[in-house]
Scaffold this motif. Structure first.
Motif, mmCIF file in Angstrom:
data_model
loop_
_atom_site.group_PDB
_atom_site.id
_atom_site.type_symbol
_atom_site.label_atom_id
_atom_site.label_comp_id
_atom_site.label_asym_id
_atom_site.label_seq_id
_atom_site.Cartn_x
_atom_site.Cartn_y
_atom_site.Cartn_z
ATOM 1 N N SER A 275 -0.280 -9.069 -5.101
ATOM 2 C CA SER A 275 -0.175 -9.711 -3.796
ATOM 3 C C SER A 275 -0.897 -11.053 -3.795
ATOM 4 C CB SER A 275 -0.756 -8.798 -2.713
ATOM 5 O OG SER A 275 -0.126 -7.531 -2.723
ATOM 6 N N GLU A 276 -2.060 -11.114 -4.450
ATOM 7 C CA GLU A 276 -2.828 -12.353 -4.490
ATOM 8 C C GLU A 276 -2.088 -13.460 -5.242
ATOM 9 O OE1 GLU A 276 -6.373 -13.232 -3.286
ATOM 10 O OE2 GLU A 276 -5.165 -11.957 -1.983
ATOM 11 N N LEU A 277 -1.331 -13.088 -6.268
ATOM 12 C CA LEU A 277 -0.693 -14.087 -7.128
ATOM 13 C C LEU A 277 0.789 -14.260 -6.855
ATOM 14 C CD1 LEU A 277 -2.461 -13.281 -10.516
ATOM 15 C CD2 LEU A 277 -3.007 -15.075 -8.888
ATOM 16 N N GLY A 278 1.323 -13.516 -5.869
ATOM 17 C CA GLY A 278 2.726 -13.677 -5.528
ATOM 18 C C GLY A 278 3.687 -12.965 -6.451
ATOM 19 N N LEU A 279 3.222 -11.910 -7.110
ATOM 20 C CA LEU A 279 4.072 -11.131 -8.003
ATOM 21 C C LEU A 279 4.722 -9.984 -7.237
ATOM 22 C CD1 LEU A 279 5.061 -10.374 -10.876
ATOM 23 C CD2 LEU A 279 2.947 -9.062 -11.142
ATOM 24 N N ARG A 280 6.017 -9.778 -7.464
ATOM 25 C CA ARG A 280 6.753 -8.683 -6.814
ATOM 26 C C ARG A 280 7.150 -7.661 -7.883
ATOM 27 N NH1 ARG A 280 12.075 -8.111 -6.304
ATOM 28 N NH2 ARG A 280 12.423 -10.312 -6.830
ATOM 29 N N PRO A 281 6.301 -6.679 -8.146
ATOM 30 C CA PRO A 281 6.613 -5.697 -9.187
ATOM 31 C C PRO A 281 7.540 -4.592 -8.681
ATOM 32 C CG PRO A 281 4.488 -5.210 -8.243
ATOM 33 C CD PRO A 281 4.982 -6.450 -7.541
ATOM 34 N N ASP A 282 8.149 -3.895 -9.626
ATOM 35 C CA ASP A 282 8.942 -2.708 -9.299
ATOM 36 C C ASP A 282 8.069 -1.458 -9.306
ATOM 37 O OD1 ASP A 282 11.546 -4.115 -9.288
ATOM 38 O OD2 ASP A 282 11.146 -4.349 -11.427
ATOM 39 N N ILE A 283 7.046 -1.471 -10.152
ATOM 40 C CA ILE A 283 6.114 -0.355 -10.302
ATOM 41 C C ILE A 283 4.713 -0.937 -10.448
ATOM 42 C CG2 ILE A 283 5.397 1.569 -11.795
ATOM 43 C CD1 ILE A 283 8.313 1.890 -12.656
ATOM 44 N N VAL A 284 3.724 -0.274 -9.868
ATOM 45 C CA VAL A 284 2.324 -0.678 -10.006
ATOM 46 C C VAL A 284 1.530 0.509 -10.527
ATOM 47 C CG1 VAL A 284 0.252 -1.501 -8.822
ATOM 48 C CG2 VAL A 284 2.496 -2.324 -8.105
ATOM 49 N N THR A 285 0.677 0.280 -11.509
ATOM 50 C CA THR A 285 -0.231 1.330 -11.976
ATOM 51 C C THR A 285 -1.640 1.026 -11.483
ATOM 52 O OG1 THR A 285 -0.643 0.179 -14.076
ATOM 53 C CG2 THR A 285 1.146 1.797 -14.033
ATOM 54 N N VAL A 286 -2.331 2.060 -11.008
ATOM 55 C CA VAL A 286 -3.700 1.897 -10.513
ATOM 56 C C VAL A 286 -4.564 3.062 -10.990
ATOM 57 C CG1 VAL A 286 -2.988 0.596 -8.456
ATOM 58 C CG2 VAL A 286 -3.209 3.089 -8.312
ATOM 59 N N ALA A 287 -5.871 2.845 -10.958
ATOM 60 C CA ALA A 287 -6.878 3.878 -11.241
ATOM 61 C C ALA A 287 -8.220 3.260 -10.845
ATOM 62 C CB ALA A 287 -6.837 4.314 -12.706
ATOM 63 N N LYS A 288 -9.263 3.492 -11.631
ATOM 64 C CA LYS A 288 -10.588 2.886 -11.465
ATOM 65 C C LYS A 288 -11.018 2.746 -10.008
ATOM 66 C CE LYS A 288 -10.677 0.488 -15.942
ATOM 67 N NZ LYS A 288 -11.811 1.167 -16.570
ATOM 68 N N GLY A 289 -10.785 1.569 -9.400
ATOM 69 C CA GLY A 289 -11.294 1.287 -8.075
ATOM 70 C C GLY A 289 -10.686 2.107 -6.960
ATOM 71 N N ILE A 290 -9.652 2.877 -7.224
ATOM 72 C CA ILE A 290 -9.021 3.662 -6.167
ATOM 73 C C ILE A 290 -10.001 4.687 -5.589
ATOM 74 C CG2 ILE A 290 -8.037 5.435 -7.692
ATOM 75 C CD1 ILE A 290 -5.554 5.419 -5.869
ATOM 76 N N THR A 291 -10.933 5.164 -6.418
ATOM 77 C CA THR A 291 -12.000 6.051 -5.940
ATOM 78 C C THR A 291 -13.380 5.441 -6.166
ATOM 79 O OG1 THR A 291 -12.278 7.208 -8.044
ATOM 80 C CG2 THR A 291 -10.600 8.091 -6.534
ATOM 81 N N SER A 292 -13.422 4.209 -6.636
ATOM 82 C CA SER A 292 -14.678 3.560 -7.030
ATOM 83 C C SER A 292 -15.442 4.391 -8.057
ATOM 84 C CB SER A 292 -15.557 3.272 -5.811
ATOM 85 O OG SER A 292 -15.147 2.081 -5.179
ATOM 86 N N GLY A 293 -14.724 5.187 -8.835
ATOM 87 C CA GLY A 293 -15.351 5.952 -9.897
ATOM 88 C C GLY A 293 -16.006 7.247 -9.456
ATOM 89 N N TYR A 294 -15.913 7.583 -8.182
ATOM 90 C CA TYR A 294 -16.557 8.810 -7.701
ATOM 91 C C TYR A 294 -15.767 10.059 -8.080
ATOM 92 C CZ TYR A 294 -20.002 6.193 -4.962
ATOM 93 O OH TYR A 294 -21.030 5.383 -4.569
ATOM 94 N N ALA A 295 -14.525 9.901 -8.484
ATOM 95 C CA ALA A 295 -13.707 11.017 -8.963
ATOM 96 C C ALA A 295 -12.591 10.419 -9.811
ATOM 97 C CB ALA A 295 -13.136 11.818 -7.799
ATOM 98 N N ALA A 296 -11.994 11.243 -10.671
ATOM 99 C CA ALA A 296 -10.947 10.772 -11.576
ATOM 100 C C ALA A 296 -9.598 10.786 -10.869
ATOM 101 C CB ALA A 296 -10.895 11.665 -12.813
#
Length: 489
Positions: A275-296
């Motif tokens: 969103s910050e860079l103006g990219l329009r993806p079809d799929i996004v992968t996330v992890a890490k900051g989604i829980t700030s590391g408090y759970a996997a």
């Protein structure tokens, strides 16, 4: 806090096996490991009571800082209700709510579906399988190739490892999944097209188009890239590259995956780097900051077009899953984390404070002969180290420089990352809640470390810019950490 007991030291020597780590360094019971035992805000303490400023957010992970009891209480409350719900056909309440919240903020649109896993590697693995399966369902079984960028890190499972563009990570594990191809990354400081130009010329996008044409684009299933590439040191993808890649993927029917395992949830400003860079993806992968590391937890967020291809008869479903994907406790942690990020406006703070920190570092190291470039976006910054600032001569052949530099950072009370997967860099990615006083301390400690580096390399810094810090009102303050036990709405 106290030194390790003899029994703990023996278990380290004989039984523990740390990740990406030479355990031979610990086989002696006289080894002095760094064991972190407590965290609060942006600070950490080891088992002997030494304090450190965490300028890496654990591992680009603890975005909202340590000691957030709201997240801990959310996990506990959820586990007291029900500790496990199988993701194999059983939706849990926190999973449903989290999927809805991600759809509301994801660059893939409000009709996105989220497929939950437990890590970034698993998210990438699932995304690549999803993209290939999607192509087959569209009637293109010959589309099997994956195009990624050189130097990129996408994970350690076999598919993700094949896409990873760091050769030393792949050695010894072959044969890998066939069909992975790698293109040079956008790297303005050392770009063969525009390193001496005032702006990106788009030559990096030409490289991308050329490899598609060479490989035959009708055989390419998926392109995967980080909006801001981690390995190599916070390489920000130029707008011209983003536009061209999206246009080429649309033209040739290639699925575009944005790997935001590090970028998302405020790290580079905004909810997502795309969103910050103006990219329009079809799929996004996330992890890490989604829980700030408090759970996997990790997730594959798919656009409606991709997800709808798997609807219909039972034999049309996505044949993938894992026991702990979307664990109820992890989803509760994510909901609480998203609540904190939103309530304290941390993505916006990352954008503003990160811009200040980037400028501050550029000013402080403006004349340091061993600092070639300072770059990044949001709270995701890299300092590229060189032997000579004027010639940009590399330090990549300096023996054991990264190990020495890592030790120096720790001795100065800093946890950063000294990385040479491409050129040697120091990576700086503090928790989004790091105070202005702590950021000032971070800059001063980095200055001390680079003074020591200059002495090691027999280079004498001409000067350090004595630029005063801005007034406290010039940047957003950090909100007081919430301690409510409720799950964020």
């Amino acid at each position: 806090m106290s030194p390790l007991t003899a029994n703990q030291q023996q278990m380290l020597a004989d039984n523990a096996w740390l990740h990406f780590c030479q355990m031979g360094n610990f086989v002696s019971t006289n080894a002095r490991p760094l064991v972190l035992v407590r965290g609060e805000g942006s600070r950490l303490w080891d088992h002997e009571g030494r304090e450190y400023l965490d300028a890496l957010s654990g591992l680009f992970t603890v975005n909202v800082g340590y000691g957030r009891h709201e997240i801990i209480d959310a996990i506990a409350q959820q586990l007291q209700s029900i500790a496990f719900v199988s993701p194999f056909g059983f939706p849990s309440l926190p999973l449903l709510e989290l999927a809805g919240k991600l759809a509301a903020i994801a660059p893939t649109g409000p009709a996105s579906r989220s497929f939950f896993v437990t890590s970034g590697s698993e998210a990438v693995e699932a995304a690549l399988k999803m993209a290939k399966a999607y192509q087959r369902k569209q009637g293109f079984p010959e589309r099997t190739k994956v195009v990624a960028r050189r130097g990129s890190y996408h994970g350690v499972t076999m598919g993700a490892l094949s896409a990873t563009g760091v050769p030393e990570y792949r050695k010894g594990f072959g044969p890998l999944v066939p069909g992975a191809r790698h293109v040079p990354p956008p790297y303005p400081y050392r770009c063969r097209h525009c390193a001496q130009c005032s702006a990106c010329t788009g030559g990096c996008a030409d490289d991308f188009e050329e490899i598609l044409e060479f490989e035959d684009p009708t055989t390419v299933a998926v392109v995967i890239m980080e909006p801001v590439q981690n390995s190599g040191g916070a390489l920000v993808t130029p707008p011209i590259y983003i536009q061209r890649v999206r246009e080429l993927c649309d033209h040739y029917g290639i699925v575009l995956v944005a790997d935001e395992v590090i970028n998302a949830f405020g790290r580079v400003g905004g909810w997502f780097g795309s969103s910050e860079l103006g990219l329009r993806p079809d799929i996004v992968t996330v992890a890490k900051g989604i829980t700030s590391g408090y759970a996997a937890l990790g997730a594959v967020i798919a656009s409606k077009q991709i997800a709808d291809a798997f609807l219909g008869t039972d034999d049309n479903k996505f044949m993938h899953g894992s026991t702990f994907g979307g664990h109820v406790g992890s989803c509760a942690a994510a909901l609480a984390t998203l609540g904190i990020l939103e309530r304290e406006q941390l993505p916006e703070r990352s954008r503003q404070v990160g811009a200040w920190l980037l400028q501050r570092l550029r000013e402080v190291f403006a004349d340091h002969p061993n600092v070639g470039d300072v770059r990044g976006k949001g709270m995701f910054i890299a300092i590229e180290l060189v032997r000579d600032r004027e010639t940009r001569e590399s330090l990549s052949q300096e023996v054991q420089l990264m190990e020495w530099l890592s030790d120096q950072l720790l001795q100065h009370g800093l946890i950063c990352r000294a990385d040479d997967r491409m050129e040697p860099v120091i990576q700086v990615a503090p928790p989004l809640v790091m105070t202005m006083e702590e950021l000032d301390l971070l800059v001063h400690r980095l200055t001390d470390v680079l003074h020591v580096l200059g002495r090691r390399l027999d280079s004498v810094p001409a000067r350090y810019a004595a630029v005063p810090l801005p007034a406290a009102s010039a940047v957003p303050p950090v909100a007081t950490p919430a301690r409510s036990p409720s799950i964020a709405a």
